[in-house]
Design a protein around this motif. Structure first.
Motif, PDB file in Angstrom:
ATOM      1  N   SER A 204       0.834  -1.212   0.000  1.00 54.74           N
ATOM      2  CA  SER A 204       0.000   0.000   0.000  1.00 54.74           C
ATOM      3  C   SER A 204       0.864   1.255   0.000  1.00 54.74           C
ATOM      4  O   SER A 204       0.517   2.254  -0.619  1.00 54.74           O
ATOM      5  CB  SER A 204      -0.941   0.012   1.205  1.00 54.74           C
ATOM      6  N   CYS A 205       1.978   1.198   0.704  1.00 53.67           N
ATOM      7  CA  CYS A 205       2.921   2.322   0.713  1.00 53.67           C
ATOM      8  C   CYS A 205       3.478   2.533  -0.696  1.00 53.67           C
ATOM      9  O   CYS A 205       3.545   3.669  -1.176  1.00 53.67           O
ATOM     10  CB  CYS A 205       4.067   2.057   1.673  1.00 53.67           C
TER      11      CYS A 205
ATOM     12  N   LEU B  10       3.848  12.897   1.407  1.00 54.97           N
ATOM     13  CA  LEU B  10       3.095  11.762   1.911  1.00 54.97           C
ATOM     14  C   LEU B  10       3.538  11.347   3.310  1.00 54.97           C
ATOM     15  O   LEU B  10       2.909  10.515   3.950  1.00 54.97           O
ATOM     16  CB  LEU B  10       3.264  10.557   0.974  1.00 54.97           C
TER      17      LEU B  10
ATOM     18  N   SER C 264       0.864   4.117  -2.826  1.00 52.76           N
ATOM     19  CA  SER C 264       0.672   5.538  -2.502  1.00 52.76           C
ATOM     20  C   SER C 264       1.755   6.400  -3.133  1.00 52.76           C
ATOM     21  O   SER C 264       1.473   7.463  -3.695  1.00 52.76           O
ATOM     22  CB  SER C 264       0.680   5.751  -0.991  1.00 52.76           C
TER      23      SER C 264
ATOM     24  N   ARG D 262       1.136   6.523  -6.909  1.00 59.50           N
ATOM     25  CA  ARG D 262       0.022   7.423  -7.261  1.00 59.50           C
ATOM     26  C   ARG D 262       0.439   8.895  -7.179  1.00 59.50           C
ATOM     27  O   ARG D 262       0.089   9.701  -8.038  1.00 59.50           O
ATOM     28  CB  ARG D 262      -1.169   7.186  -6.339  1.00 59.50           C
ATOM     29  N   ALA D 263       1.185   9.235  -6.136  1.00 54.94           N
ATOM     30  CA  ALA D 263       1.625  10.628  -5.971  1.00 54.94           C
ATOM     31  C   ALA D 263       2.535  11.040  -7.124  1.00 54.94           C
ATOM     32  O   ALA D 263       2.437  12.165  -7.635  1.00 54.94           O
ATOM     33  CB  ALA D 263       2.343  10.812  -4.644  1.00 54.94           C
TER      34      ALA D 263
END
Length: 104
Positions: free
Chosen positions: A43-44, A91, A47, A50-51
């Protein structure tokens, strides 16, 4: 594997150098690599990916949980190496100094 609310998810350890946008044929492409501290699961990685995909000018992304590194190809003049690393820091992850790598 990651556990969330009693559910078990298979976390990919690596998001391969994934194309995000098409660069024009005349674009000057650069690659930057930097460490990313604080990632603990897939998940990290997702993330961070995506960023980076949200940045105009980013054309390919490789985020490795095992190596705790990100490698990003981008169009020079649309985005900078520092702004790429800053997007990851936003993030909440710590990043190393962006280092230019061999051109694509």
């Amino acid at each position: 594997l990651a556990v969330s609310g009693g559910l078990v998810f298979a976390c990919p350890l690596r998001a391969e150098l994934t194309p995000t946008t098409q660069a024009s044929p005349n674009a000057s492409l650069k690659i930057v690599g930097f460490s990313v501290e604080g990632m603990t699961c897939g998940s990290c990685v997702a993330s961070v990916k995506r960023a980076l995909q949200a940045l105009d000018g980013v054309t390919r992304i490789d985020v490795s949980l095992a190596d705790r590194r990100a490698r990003v190809q981008y169009v020079e003049g649309k985005v900078t190496a520092d702004s790429i690393a800053a997007a990851v820091r936003k993030l909440g992850y710590k990043t190393g100094e962006p280092v230019a790598e061999n051109d694509p």
